[in-house]
Design a protein around this motif. Structure first.
Motif, PDB file in Angstrom:
ATOM      1  N   ARG A 176       0.816  -1.217   0.000  1.00 19.25           N
ATOM      2  CA  ARG A 176       0.000   0.000   0.000  1.00 19.25           C
ATOM      3  C   ARG A 176       0.848   1.264   0.000  1.00 19.25           C
ATOM      4  NH1 ARG A 176      -0.414  -1.869   5.453  1.00 19.25           N
ATOM      5  NH2 ARG A 176       0.543  -0.363   6.857  1.00 19.25           N
ATOM      6  N   GLU A 177       2.149   1.154   0.329  1.00 19.01           N
ATOM      7  CA  GLU A 177       3.035   2.320   0.344  1.00 19.01           C
ATOM      8  C   GLU A 177       3.374   2.821  -1.060  1.00 19.01           C
ATOM      9  OE1 GLU A 177       6.526   1.637   2.661  1.00 19.01           O
ATOM     10  OE2 GLU A 177       5.400   1.400   4.524  1.00 19.01           O
ATOM     11  N   ASN A 178       3.082   2.029  -2.078  1.00 14.35           N
ATOM     12  CA  ASN A 178       3.343   2.456  -3.454  1.00 14.35           C
ATOM     13  C   ASN A 178       2.389   3.583  -3.825  1.00 14.35           C
ATOM     14  OD1 ASN A 178       5.366   0.509  -4.406  1.00 14.35           O
ATOM     15  ND2 ASN A 178       3.771  -0.975  -3.949  1.00 14.35           N
ATOM     16  N   SER A 179       2.899   4.520  -4.588  1.00 15.41           N
ATOM     17  CA  SER A 179       2.018   5.590  -5.048  1.00 15.41           C
ATOM     18  C   SER A 179       1.220   5.100  -6.246  1.00 15.41           C
ATOM     19  CB  SER A 179       2.827   6.835  -5.417  1.00 15.41           C
ATOM     20  OG  SER A 179       3.514   6.634  -6.626  1.00 15.41           O
ATOM     21  N   HIS A 180       0.019   5.605  -6.348  1.00 14.34           N
ATOM     22  CA  HIS A 180      -0.855   5.224  -7.467  1.00 14.34           C
ATOM     23  C   HIS A 180      -0.212   5.659  -8.784  1.00 14.34           C
ATOM     24  CE1 HIS A 180      -4.684   3.749  -8.883  1.00 14.34           C
ATOM     25  NE2 HIS A 180      -4.790   4.801  -9.665  1.00 14.34           N
ATOM     26  N   LYS A 181       0.499   6.758  -8.763  1.00 17.37           N
ATOM     27  CA  LYS A 181       1.165   7.276  -9.953  1.00 17.37           C
ATOM     28  C   LYS A 181       2.209   6.280 -10.458  1.00 17.37           C
ATOM     29  CE  LYS A 181       4.132  11.051 -11.419  1.00 17.37           C
ATOM     30  NZ  LYS A 181       4.926  12.187 -10.984  1.00 17.37           N
ATOM     31  N   ASP A 182       2.998   5.670  -9.545  1.00 15.29           N
ATOM     32  CA  ASP A 182       4.002   4.686  -9.945  1.00 15.29           C
ATOM     33  C   ASP A 182       3.355   3.447 -10.550  1.00 15.29           C
ATOM     34  OD1 ASP A 182       6.119   6.262  -9.197  1.00 15.29           O
ATOM     35  OD2 ASP A 182       6.407   5.301  -7.249  1.00 15.29           O
ATOM     36  N   GLU A 211      -7.440  -3.129  -5.869  1.00 15.17           N
ATOM     37  CA  GLU A 211      -7.099  -3.106  -4.451  1.00 15.17           C
ATOM     38  C   GLU A 211      -7.686  -4.339  -3.794  1.00 15.17           C
ATOM     39  OE1 GLU A 211      -8.268   0.306  -2.221  1.00 15.17           O
ATOM     40  OE2 GLU A 211      -6.960   1.643  -3.342  1.00 15.17           O
ATOM     41  N   ASN A 227      -6.373   0.862   6.296  1.00 17.63           N
ATOM     42  CA  ASN A 227      -4.988   0.674   5.876  1.00 17.63           C
ATOM     43  C   ASN A 227      -4.646  -0.779   5.574  1.00 17.63           C
ATOM     44  OD1 ASN A 227      -4.325   3.377   5.999  1.00 17.63           O
ATOM     45  ND2 ASN A 227      -3.776   3.262   8.153  1.00 17.63           N
ATOM     46  N   TYR A 282      -2.196  -3.869  -3.459  1.00 14.77           N
ATOM     47  CA  TYR A 282      -2.563  -3.793  -4.873  1.00 14.77           C
ATOM     48  C   TYR A 282      -2.256  -5.131  -5.535  1.00 14.77           C
ATOM     49  CZ  TYR A 282      -2.615   1.255  -4.208  1.00 14.77           C
ATOM     50  OH  TYR A 282      -2.878   2.523  -3.776  1.00 14.77           O
TER      51      TYR A 282
END
Length: 81
Positions: free
Chosen positions: A38-44, A63, A71, A75
């Protein structure tokens, strides 16, 4: 692009995902599923999608909730030829 695989333990730190390693796994398999933290950005993750769609692959992302807290999710990425 800095991606992290999903944690295997709630207290553990997520392991980093190397794009070259992901490419090698995708090349070996017609269909593969990765789980990202979940720490990954959606943009990446959207950049990852653009990368594989430019290679002619199908890319599906969702998700996955595994607990009651907001929390508690990861993904799921499914890449197919």
């Amino acid at each position: 692009m800095d991606l992290k695989f999903a944690r295997t333990d709630l207290d553990a730190k997520p392991k980093k995902a190397d794009l070259a390693k992901l490419d090698a796994e995708v090349a070996k398999n017609d269909s593969i599923i990765f789980y990202f933290d979940r720490e990954n950005s959606h943009k990446d993750l959207l950049e990852l999608q653009d990368h594989y769609e430019a290679m002619g692959k199908s890319f599906y992302m969702s998700e996955v909730k595994y607990g009651l807290s907001d929390n508690d999710y990861m993904y799921q990425v499914h890449i197919m030829s």
